[in-house]
Structures are given as structure tokens and as C-alpha cells.
Scaffold this motif. Structure first.
Motif, mmCIF file in Angstrom:
data_model
loop_
_atom_site.group_PDB
_atom_site.id
_atom_site.type_symbol
_atom_site.label_atom_id
_atom_site.label_comp_id
_atom_site.label_asym_id
_atom_site.label_seq_id
_atom_site.Cartn_x
_atom_site.Cartn_y
_atom_site.Cartn_z
ATOM 1 N N PRO A 24 -60.627 -12.892 -5.425
ATOM 2 C CA PRO A 24 -60.518 -13.930 -4.395
ATOM 3 C C PRO A 24 -60.164 -13.341 -3.040
ATOM 4 O O PRO A 24 -59.543 -12.289 -2.950
ATOM 5 C CB PRO A 24 -59.390 -14.827 -4.920
ATOM 6 C CG PRO A 24 -58.589 -13.942 -5.794
ATOM 7 C CD PRO A 24 -59.544 -12.957 -6.396
ATOM 8 N N ARG A 25 -60.584 -14.021 -2.016
ATOM 9 C CA ARG A 25 -60.236 -13.591 -0.661
ATOM 10 C C ARG A 25 -58.794 -13.974 -0.394
ATOM 11 O O ARG A 25 -58.301 -14.996 -0.849
ATOM 12 C CB ARG A 25 -61.150 -14.280 0.345
ATOM 13 C CG ARG A 25 -62.601 -13.867 0.165
ATOM 14 C CD ARG A 25 -63.472 -14.544 1.167
ATOM 15 N NE ARG A 25 -63.060 -14.148 2.501
ATOM 16 C CZ ARG A 25 -63.568 -14.660 3.599
ATOM 17 N NH1 ARG A 25 -64.469 -15.584 3.536
ATOM 18 N NH2 ARG A 25 -63.151 -14.241 4.775
ATOM 19 N N ASP A 26 -58.101 -13.161 0.389
ATOM 20 C CA ASP A 26 -56.691 -13.456 0.643
ATOM 21 C C ASP A 26 -56.468 -14.131 1.994
ATOM 22 O O ASP A 26 -55.383 -14.618 2.261
ATOM 23 C CB ASP A 26 -55.841 -12.193 0.539
ATOM 24 C CG ASP A 26 -56.355 -11.074 1.416
ATOM 25 O OD1 ASP A 26 -57.188 -11.326 2.292
ATOM 26 O OD2 ASP A 26 -55.909 -9.936 1.204
ATOM 27 N N HIS A 27 -57.457 -14.193 2.875
ATOM 28 C CA HIS A 27 -57.387 -14.871 4.173
ATOM 29 C C HIS A 27 -56.244 -14.331 5.036
ATOM 30 O O HIS A 27 -55.622 -15.075 5.802
ATOM 31 C CB HIS A 27 -57.241 -16.380 3.993
ATOM 32 C CG HIS A 27 -58.296 -16.987 3.129
ATOM 33 N ND1 HIS A 27 -59.597 -17.132 3.541
ATOM 34 C CD2 HIS A 27 -58.244 -17.456 1.856
ATOM 35 C CE1 HIS A 27 -60.299 -17.680 2.577
ATOM 36 N NE2 HIS A 27 -59.500 -17.884 1.534
ATOM 37 N N LEU A 28 -55.967 -13.055 4.933
ATOM 38 C CA LEU A 28 -54.839 -12.467 5.640
ATOM 39 C C LEU A 28 -55.080 -12.391 7.153
ATOM 40 O O LEU A 28 -54.187 -12.711 7.941
ATOM 41 C CB LEU A 28 -54.524 -11.080 5.082
ATOM 42 C CG LEU A 28 -53.263 -10.411 5.603
ATOM 43 C CD1 LEU A 28 -52.042 -11.231 5.199
ATOM 44 C CD2 LEU A 28 -53.132 -9.013 5.070
ATOM 45 N N VAL A 29 -56.266 -12.016 7.561
ATOM 46 C CA VAL A 29 -56.558 -11.889 8.992
ATOM 47 C C VAL A 29 -56.483 -13.254 9.671
ATOM 48 O O VAL A 29 -55.910 -13.396 10.763
ATOM 49 C CB VAL A 29 -57.947 -11.244 9.207
ATOM 50 C CG1 VAL A 29 -58.325 -11.220 10.671
ATOM 51 C CG2 VAL A 29 -57.968 -9.842 8.625
#
Length: 125
Positions: A24-29
């Protein structure tokens, strides 16, 4: 050119096999951007916390927990972005409509407060 051995007819396989379930993508940016620039009601900071948790779980190999935290990070990021974009637009629209209303009110009240001088008043005699 030596053609004495039989050649394989299938195309060469790609290096490495694809993972069974995509990480899964972590959407950190996106969370960092919301935290630094558009931190509406601290939702950007909450999104950053969940994004870091998602990345930690992804590195640890717990894909299900990473997917759960990633979903929460995405939700809080969307709320922070929407709140930071929609609320200033709404405030700007309210200010513009208020200014327009006040300018019309001022134009209408000019006639009420203006006294017209004319020479045909009977009260002066």
C-alpha cells in the motif's frame, strides 16, 4: 553462429517475480505537504502520523496494518486538503458578496440622506 542446441521459444522472464499483494502507498509526501503548508485544524499532522505508521508497518512486513493506516492517512490528507482549499474559497466568496451587498445598500441610501434643494418650497415663505 552455432545453432546446434535447441532454442527456447518463450520470451525471457522479467527479473524478480511480482509480489502477491501490492504494497500500500503510505501518502507520506502528501502528509508532509499538508502538515507544512495547509494544516487545517491539525489534520495534516494527524495524516502525517498515520502515514509514518503505514510506512513503519510496510517496512515491518505487516501489509494488512499498513493498508489500514494508509487508508486513514489518505482520508485525513483529503480532509486537510479539502478544508484548506474550500474554506478560503468560501470565505472569499462571502467577502465578495458582502462587499457587493454593502455597495448596493450604500447607493440606495444616498437618495435617502440627500436633501434636494429647490426654489418652490412653501415652508420658506
Amino acid at each position: 553462429m552455432d545453432t546446434s542446441y535447441p532454442r527456447e521459444e518463450r520470451p525471457p522472464s522479467k527479473r524478480g517475480s511480482p509480489p502477491a499483494a501490492a504494497a500500500p502507498r503510505d501518502h507520506l509526501v502528501w502528509a508532509i505537504f499538508n502538515t507544512l503548508y495547509m494544516n487545517f485544524c491539525c489534520l495534516g499532522f494527524v495524516a502525517l502520523a498515520f502515514a509514518v505508521k503505514a510506512r513503519d508497518r510496510k517496512v515491518a512486513g505487516d501489509v494488512e496494518a499498513a493498508r489500514h493506516f494508509s487508508s486513514k492517512a489518505r482520508c485525513y490528507n483529503a480532509l486537510a486538503t479539502a478544508g484548506s482549499v474550500v474554506l478560503p474559497l468560501l470565505l472569499g466568496a462571502l467577502i465578495v458578496t458582502g462587499v457587493i451587498h454593502l455597495s448596493k445598500l450604500a447607493q440606495e441610501s444616498v437618495g435617502f440622506f440627500t436633501y434636494q434643494f429647490s426654489g418652490s418650497d412653501d415652508e420658506d415663505q
